[in-house]
Structure formats: C-alpha cells, structure tokens
Design an enzyme around this catalytic site. Sequence first.
Site, PDB file in Angstrom:
ATOM      1  N   HIS A 126       0.872  -1.183   0.000  1.00  0.00           N
ATOM      2  CA  HIS A 126       0.000   0.000   0.000  1.00  0.00           C
ATOM      3  C   HIS A 126       0.909   1.233   0.000  1.00  0.00           C
ATOM      4  O   HIS A 126       2.022   1.184   0.536  1.00  0.00           O
ATOM      5  CB  HIS A 126      -0.834  -0.058   1.285  1.00  0.00           C
ATOM      6  CG  HIS A 126      -1.885   0.992   1.417  1.00  0.00           C
ATOM      7  ND1 HIS A 126      -1.606   2.282   1.814  1.00  0.00           N
ATOM      8  CD2 HIS A 126      -3.223   0.948   1.233  1.00  0.00           C
ATOM      9  CE1 HIS A 126      -2.732   2.968   1.864  1.00  0.00           C
ATOM     10  NE2 HIS A 126      -3.721   2.184   1.522  1.00  0.00           N
ATOM     11  N   ASP A 203       3.356  -4.148   7.992  1.00  0.00           N
ATOM     12  CA  ASP A 203       2.109  -3.419   7.801  1.00  0.00           C
ATOM     13  C   ASP A 203       0.973  -4.419   8.011  1.00  0.00           C
ATOM     14  O   ASP A 203       0.727  -5.273   7.150  1.00  0.00           O
ATOM     15  CB  ASP A 203       2.088  -2.833   6.382  1.00  0.00           C
ATOM     16  CG  ASP A 203       0.725  -2.270   6.006  1.00  0.00           C
ATOM     17  OD1 ASP A 203      -0.244  -2.474   6.764  1.00  0.00           O
ATOM     18  OD2 ASP A 203       0.627  -1.644   4.936  1.00  0.00           O
ATOM     19  N   GLN A 206      -4.293  -5.017   7.055  1.00  0.00           N
ATOM     20  CA  GLN A 206      -5.231  -6.093   6.682  1.00  0.00           C
ATOM     21  C   GLN A 206      -4.935  -7.364   7.468  1.00  0.00           C
ATOM     22  O   GLN A 206      -5.844  -8.148   7.741  1.00  0.00           O
ATOM     23  CB  GLN A 206      -5.138  -6.386   5.172  1.00  0.00           C
ATOM     24  CG  GLN A 206      -5.436  -5.198   4.269  1.00  0.00           C
ATOM     25  CD  GLN A 206      -6.880  -4.723   4.321  1.00  0.00           C
ATOM     26  OE1 GLN A 206      -7.782  -5.446   4.737  1.00  0.00           O
ATOM     27  NE2 GLN A 206      -7.123  -3.492   3.919  1.00  0.00           N
ATOM     28  N   LYS A 229     -10.515  -0.790  10.468  1.00  0.00           N
ATOM     29  CA  LYS A 229     -10.699  -1.950   9.574  1.00  0.00           C
ATOM     30  C   LYS A 229     -11.110  -3.195  10.349  1.00  0.00           C
ATOM     31  O   LYS A 229     -11.426  -4.216   9.769  1.00  0.00           O
ATOM     32  CB  LYS A 229      -9.408  -2.223   8.803  1.00  0.00           C
ATOM     33  CG  LYS A 229      -9.059  -1.090   7.833  1.00  0.00           C
ATOM     34  CD  LYS A 229      -7.919  -1.483   6.946  1.00  0.00           C
ATOM     35  CE  LYS A 229      -7.273  -0.289   6.275  1.00  0.00           C
ATOM     36  NZ  LYS A 229      -8.049   0.198   5.128  1.00  0.00           N
ATOM     37  N   CYS A 369      -4.746   2.422  -3.680  1.00  0.00           N
ATOM     38  CA  CYS A 369      -3.499   2.929  -3.084  1.00  0.00           C
ATOM     39  C   CYS A 369      -2.366   1.921  -3.289  1.00  0.00           C
ATOM     40  O   CYS A 369      -1.518   1.744  -2.399  1.00  0.00           O
ATOM     41  CB  CYS A 369      -3.660   3.259  -1.603  1.00  0.00           C
ATOM     42  SG  CYS A 369      -4.910   4.500  -1.292  1.00  0.00           S
TER      43      CYS A 369
END
Length: 411
Positions: A126, A203, A206, A229, A369
Amino acid sequence: MTTTAFDVQAVRADFPILGQVVHGKTLVYLDSAATSQKPRPVLDALRSYYDLDNANVHRGIHELSRRATDAYEGAREKVARWINAPSPKEIVWTRGTTEAINLVAHSWGLDNLNEGDEILISVLEHHSNIVPWQLVAARTGAKLRYIELDDQGRWILDDLSTLLNDRTKLVAVSHVSNALGTINPVKDVVARAREVGAVVVVDGAQGAVHTRVDVQDLGADFYALSGHKMCGPTGIGVLWGRAELLDAMAPYQGGGEMIEFVHRDHSTWAGLPHKFEAGTPNIAGAVGLGAAVDYLAGIGMDAVVAHERELVGYALDRLREIEGMRIYGPESQAERSAVVSFTLAASHPHDISTILDAEGVAVRAGHHCAQLVMKHFGVAATARASFYLYNTREDVDRLVDALGVVKRIFG
Ligand code: 7TS
C-alpha cells in the site's frame, strides 16, 4: 477464545448499518478492506464514554478523569493481549497504520539510516508502506529496493539472499495485501531479514483483520494496524514495537503528555508508550477499539477466519463462472484472504462499481493505493469486493447478479 458457534445472522444483527436500503435495494457492503462496519457494542462504548466518562486522561485527579484514564489504558491492555504483545507499554496509539509507519520512518529511520544503507520493501505494498520510505530515503541517502511479484502477484523470494545483505537496515512488508488479498509468507521474510540484522516493520492493516496476530511468534520489530478496519472507530490505530527499539528512538512529535521535565533549553521524555503520544489523544477511539477487540474475542478469530475462507471460496467459484472475468492475485485459495480484485471484459472498474452501487452493492474501484500493483498487471484500476465476518453467500449472489446487469449494459 471461541465461545459459541459462528452464526452469521446473529453477527449481522449486531451491525445496524447493514439493515438499510440504498437505491431501493437492501445494502450489500463489500468494501470492508477500505473500512469495516461497526457493531452495536462498539457504538455503545463510544456513546457511553461520552455520556458518562468524558474527561482528559492522565491529568486530572477527579473521578471522570480517573475513569477516562482507566478506560483508555484498559483498551491498550486489551489490544496488547489481542496481538500477544509482551507488554502494554509496547502499544503506541496512532491515527492508524499510516501514522504508525510514518512514526517508525521518522523516529527510527531518520536517525538510523545513512548513505549506502538499503531499505527493502515489496511491489505489493500500500502507498503508506512505500511513500514514507521514499521520503526517508531521500533525506538519508539510503536506497530503496523491492521484492518483485510473479504473475499471480506473489512475492518472488528466489533472490532474497541477494536482496537481503549487510547493507539492508530496514525491511517493511505487508502481512496481507489490500489490493489482491494475498496472505504473504511474512514470517519467513522476517526470519531471513533478522539474520542480516535488519529491523522489520510489518504493515498489518489487513493482517490484523483477517488473521490471528501474534507479534512474538511473527518475530518482527514493529507491527502497524488500523482500528477502523477491524470493527473499531476511525482515527485510532496501533504501532506495536519492541520496547528496546522504542526506548532508543527519538519522540515523533513534541508537546504535552510526552515529557518528563521541560527546561528552558531542553526536555526529558516520559516513559513508554507516552513518549510517542504528544497531545490529547483520541480517547474515545481507543475505548471504541477496546470494545471492538472484546467483540471479536467473543466471536473468536478462528471462527472469523473460517467464515471468511468459506465465503471467499464460494465467491471465487461463482465469479470464475462469469465470462470475461479476470481475477487478480493467487490462484490457490490457501494463499488468499477476504479480498477479490477483478476486471470484467472491457468494462471500466468505475463503471462496474457505479452499476453495482445502483444495485445496492458497495465495492471499491480504483488503484486501491497500490499503483505499483496495478502497473505490474498492466491495468489502471480494478474493481474490488472485500468480505468480512458479516457477509453471507447471499451477498455473493447479489454481487454476481449485479455483475449480470453490468454485462447486459456493456454487452
Ligand atoms: N496498509 C494496508 C495494507 C492497507 O490496506 C491500508 C488501508 C493502509 C496500509 C493504510 O491504512 P490507514 O488506516 O492508515 O488508511 N487500505 C485501504 C484500502 O484498501 N482502501 O481504503 C483504504
């Protein structure tokens, strides 16, 4: 952690927003990778916090301030347990994944990277795990290198031993891809990166939503996630970091809360995690995220993952039946999470999403993104259906039916 059998209709009843009608049709929300919906217990926690407990934290000695502080710090403990962090002191509240990664880039990157050092990221990232490293590379003279992708959008790790070398000071990779849904072999890369002594940032925007996260098992140095999220409010996220690294880092921002003493010419810093939390924080957001963690823990992450897996398998089967459908990402379902990115014949993804919207089906269209991923596949954009614990097979059927409308319109 699982307390009851997973019942998707009972879960749906917890999400008031899902019951509404848009454009004359019952809403089908397939854009949870962008942001998830919020269950009633999270909405109630926000309401109750403002109704009863609202005050600034760590300051007053009055009753409301004590309650607000307890709720705020209690949420930190919940998140620490949720990702198996060794201590709540290693949980730094941020606005979200973007700010968490920027914090590491500034506070660790600017002081530890030099000309000739290398930062390794992947083409799958991302933008929030690319641009901060470009900015730091430009200021320090460090060089950015990339793990490339194969034709299914998976990391090519054959040449990892040359990509990782004694110049590699930092590795920043995503746990789960938002553009393709790939579950990356992040644990292997973390282990290899640590062999060369690189600091590793994961990261987890998700990953924290679609896997059970155990930061100690993963072995990285930093893990970033976004509350919005994973059933929590917007504007709150987490940077988990190893205490010894966080201790050695300079503060990210200066202000109230993050100091020990302020003198005319210098100041000293508060202990962890407050050193990184300048100013009045998003107290209600943290409380809401704590409630989201309680909610997910009550359902059980294993049940959530199993439900998503079943649903994505069904979605892939049904979507693959549609003529002209191109699905991006790994062919094997075992490597996939709850995201399906696709294009349909020559229809523009924005047109697809506009027609789906008119049918009551919310998906995202665009580059997500992740422009480097789009470039890799030679497309400007895809349409993306993303699923979460409240989605059903009927939602998939509605998506497929609505794609039938797209085909009728575009021929
Ligand atoms: N990393 C990944 C893998 C993401 O999916 C996102 C947000 C971010 C970082 C940034 O998170 P933020 O909460 O700080 O914005 N992804 C998306 C998306 O796929 N559609 O909208 C936002």
